[in-house]
Design an enzyme around this catalytic site. Structure first.
Site, PDB file in Angstrom:
ATOM      1  N   HIS A  57       0.886  -1.145   0.303  1.00 58.07           N
ATOM      2  CA  HIS A  57       0.077  -0.172  -0.039  1.00 58.07           C
ATOM      3  C   HIS A  57       0.507   1.424   0.081  1.00 58.07           C
ATOM      4  O   HIS A  57       1.699   1.753   0.851  1.00 58.07           O
ATOM      5  CB  HIS A  57      -0.877  -0.562   1.224  1.00 58.07           C
ATOM      6  CG  HIS A  57      -2.043   1.183   0.858  1.00 58.07           C
ATOM      7  ND1 HIS A  57      -3.672   0.757   1.439  1.00 58.07           N
ATOM      8  CD2 HIS A  57      -1.954   2.743   1.298  1.00 58.07           C
ATOM      9  CE1 HIS A  57      -3.374   2.328   0.543  1.00 58.07           C
ATOM     10  NE2 HIS A  57      -3.430   3.137   1.258  1.00 58.07           N
ATOM     11  N   HIS A  59       1.638   5.909  -2.446  1.00 56.78           N
ATOM     12  CA  HIS A  59       0.559   6.487  -3.006  1.00 56.78           C
ATOM     13  C   HIS A  59       2.024   6.800  -3.823  1.00 56.78           C
ATOM     14  O   HIS A  59       2.648   8.261  -2.712  1.00 56.78           O
ATOM     15  CB  HIS A  59       0.145   7.632  -2.286  1.00 56.78           C
ATOM     16  CG  HIS A  59      -1.154   7.294  -1.895  1.00 56.78           C
ATOM     17  ND1 HIS A  59      -2.342   7.445  -2.528  1.00 56.78           N
ATOM     18  CD2 HIS A  59      -0.989   6.061  -0.398  1.00 56.78           C
ATOM     19  CE1 HIS A  59      -3.202   7.147  -1.565  1.00 56.78           C
ATOM     20  NE2 HIS A  59      -2.931   5.856  -0.349  1.00 56.78           N
ATOM     21  N   GLN A 152      -9.501   9.739  -5.506  1.00 56.34           N
ATOM     22  CA  GLN A 152      -9.364  10.333  -4.005  1.00 56.34           C
ATOM     23  C   GLN A 152     -10.279  10.691  -3.103  1.00 56.34           C
ATOM     24  O   GLN A 152     -10.619  10.905  -2.598  1.00 56.34           O
ATOM     25  CB  GLN A 152      -7.774  11.131  -4.401  1.00 56.34           C
ATOM     26  CG  GLN A 152      -7.528  11.990  -3.039  1.00 56.34           C
ATOM     27  CD  GLN A 152      -6.498  11.329  -2.031  1.00 56.34           C
ATOM     28  OE1 GLN A 152      -5.560  10.949  -2.374  1.00 56.34           O
ATOM     29  NE2 GLN A 152      -7.362  10.943  -0.633  1.00 56.34           N
ATOM     30  N   HIS A 210      -9.724   2.212   0.212  1.00 58.84           N
ATOM     31  CA  HIS A 210      -9.086   2.734   1.230  1.00 58.84           C
ATOM     32  C   HIS A 210     -10.397   2.195   2.007  1.00 58.84           C
ATOM     33  O   HIS A 210     -11.860   2.358   1.174  1.00 58.84           O
ATOM     34  CB  HIS A 210      -8.843   4.056   1.091  1.00 58.84           C
ATOM     35  CG  HIS A 210      -7.493   4.580   0.589  1.00 58.84           C
ATOM     36  ND1 HIS A 210      -6.639   3.558  -0.260  1.00 58.84           N
ATOM     37  CD2 HIS A 210      -6.124   4.807   1.556  1.00 58.84           C
ATOM     38  CE1 HIS A 210      -5.511   4.168  -0.713  1.00 58.84           C
ATOM     39  NE2 HIS A 210      -5.421   5.082   0.220  1.00 58.84           N
ATOM     40  N   GLU A 213     -11.131   4.788   7.031  1.00 58.66           N
ATOM     41  CA  GLU A 213      -9.405   5.385   7.101  1.00 58.66           C
ATOM     42  C   GLU A 213     -10.446   6.512   8.020  1.00 58.66           C
ATOM     43  O   GLU A 213     -10.155   7.827   7.610  1.00 58.66           O
ATOM     44  CB  GLU A 213      -8.931   5.451   6.094  1.00 58.66           C
ATOM     45  CG  GLU A 213      -7.401   6.271   6.781  1.00 58.66           C
ATOM     46  CD  GLU A 213      -6.779   6.868   5.697  1.00 58.66           C
ATOM     47  OE1 GLU A 213      -6.925   6.615   4.720  1.00 58.66           O
ATOM     48  OE2 GLU A 213      -5.355   7.190   6.285  1.00 58.66           O
ATOM     49  N   ASP A 309       1.957   2.977   3.006  1.00 63.77           N
ATOM     50  CA  ASP A 309       1.262   3.852   2.437  1.00 63.77           C
ATOM     51  C   ASP A 309       1.990   5.514   2.208  1.00 63.77           C
ATOM     52  O   ASP A 309       1.677   5.965   0.530  1.00 63.77           O
ATOM     53  CB  ASP A 309       0.167   4.775   4.030  1.00 63.77           C
ATOM     54  CG  ASP A 309      -0.642   5.720   3.562  1.00 63.77           C
ATOM     55  OD1 ASP A 309      -1.346   5.542   2.732  1.00 63.77           O
ATOM     56  OD2 ASP A 309      -1.587   5.571   4.156  1.00 63.77           O
TER      57      ASP A 309
HETATM   58 FE   FE2 Z   1      -3.107   5.383   1.544  1.00 65.36          FE
END
Ligand code: FE2
Length: 429
Positions: A57, A59, A152, A210, A213, A309
């Site tokens: 995971h 970005h 996102q 996701h 979260e 992440d």
């Molecule tokens: Fe993430």
């Protein structure tokens, strides 16, 4: 004649004094006392030889952008998302490619062999998608990069997200992502999961969302994700990333939820460094830790991989592509302190994540790809304790990164002149 031979390694399963021979990019033999010649031989000196670290995971489109255009003052997830929204319109495809390639260099030098990166699809130009498809191609000989189409700003909250997410998949992005807890309502969140799982099912793709979260104990999208997984027959192909709301949920509800997640074969990816940093920001004291229920999920049979992440981006200012840092934090926050639990944390950054990512021929076995790291530690627990130095990184049976062993010179009269942190290992693991 082998291409590459490692002499005298320890393996994660506890075997010692093992030689590993490679030919044509594959491991051919894992046994004691291999006597045949090889074009290149290294002496492992008894150090741990382990399969590559896997980061399930990440970005990559945001990495190494720290400070551009400004820093995250509150430290919250939501300010991070709005800060990223300021950067998106001003960055170029070339900027993203340059930052990503630079990060891949670091990741490879730290022994990471595969990364699953979410890529933002809420951008009509799909700059991140264009950039990361190019990066995936450029790094393919030394790093497996899987891309997740990630809306996102919300599949329904952003007016063109659905269309752009489908465009991204058409362009070659591998996996379907989502962010149900960021949609406007719980019901739109649930609808986004249904829609995205149906898209994945029709296209034969994996799902990695996701999910929840948040510290909101009522954020229960994982329940819908498990339901849709079962309804569409996607068992083993779906992952819930983060799942931080589970930390705050009512225990009775969780006692029903965890068996549903296990039954649906949904995998879980907590991101310990980021979860401990971002969650609990509205609490005074006691402050919630915001890591999902790792032990309970694992004990119920849910496959768990730890992800990193973020590294130096709008959400997290630190990080150095060190999956051992990730395991170290996950271990502490989850209080996974028994010998078995600590060894399991090493699995969570290696074999578990390889299975979640559906990587093939992974591991230290004859017939597997000749991808592995030599670590300056005697076993997986020691590797986590030391965040062990990577002595050698091997890909397809070739060295692609090396480091001299880490030692300090001690200048105190009457004491040894060298201190080697790895020599402090207990006699018996
Ligand atoms: Fe993430």
């Amino acid at each position: 004649m082998f291409d590459f031979l490692v002499k005298n390694a320890s393996l994660p399963d506890g075997r010692e004094g093992i030689d590993i021979a490679c030919k044509n990019g594959l491991i051919t033999n894992v046994e004691k006392n291999i006597s045949a010649e090889a074009k290149e031989t290294i002496d492992a000196n008894g150090w741990l030889l382990a399969p590559p670290f896997i980061d399930p995971h990440f970005h990559m489109d945001a990495t190494l952008s720290l400070g551009t255009p400004r820093l995250n003052k509150s430290g919250t997830l939501l300010e991070g998302i709005s800060l990223w929204g300021e950067l998106k319109p001003v960055q170029t495809v070339d900027d993203i490619i340059a930052r990503s390639l630079k990060y891949c260099d670091l990741a490879v030098s730290m022994g990471i062999g595969a990364i699953r990166s979410h890529v933002d699809t809420c951008d009509n130009e799909l700059k991140g998608v264009q950039a990361l498809l190019e990066v995936r191609n450029q790094v393919k000989d030394y790093l497996d990069l899987q891309l997740v189409a990630f809306p996102q700003d919300g599949l329904y909250r952003d007016p063109t997200a659905l269309e752009n997410t489908i465009r991204a998949l058409d362009m070659g992005v591998d996996i379907v992502g989502g962010i149900p807890h960021f949609e406007r309502t719980m019901s739109e969140g649930a609808q986004s999961i249904k829609t995205l799982c149906e898209i994945a099912s029709e296209r034969g793709l994996l799902v990695d969302m996701h999910c929840d979260e948040t510290d909101d104990p009522m954020s229960r999208h994982i329940e819908t994700l498990a339901y849709e997984t079962q309804r569409l027959g996607l068992q083993g192909r779906v992952t819930g990333s983060h799942l931080t709301s589970m930390h705050s949920m009512d225990n009775y509800y969780v006692s029903k939820l965890i068996p549903l997640i296990a039954e649906a074969g949904v995998h879980a990816i907590p991101n310990p460094l980021i979860n401990i940093m971002l969650q609990g920001r509205h609490d005074t004291y006691p402050k919630r830790r915001g890591q999902t229920r790792v032990r309970e999920l694992r004990d119920a049979g849910v496959l768990i991989g730890f992800g990193s992440d973020c590294v130096m981006d709008p959400w997290y200012s630190l990080g150095k592509a060190d999956m051992l840092d990730v395991a170290f934090m996950g271990l502490h926050v989850g209080q996974l302190s028994s010998r078995e639990d600590m060894a399991w944390c090493f699995d969570a950054i290696t074999s578990n994540s390889a299975t979640i990512m559906h990587l093939e021929d992974y591991g230290i076995d004859a017939g597997a790809k000749a991808n592995f790291n030599l670590l300056q530690a005697k076993n997986p627990i020691e590797a986590i304790r030391l965040r062990a130095h990577r002595l050698a990184v091997v890909r397809s049976g070739k060295l692609i990164a090396t480091n001299a062993p880490l030692k300090a010179e001690l200048l105190i009269k009457g004491r040894p002149d060298i201190v080697d942190p790895a020599s402090y290992a207990p006699k018996k693991a």
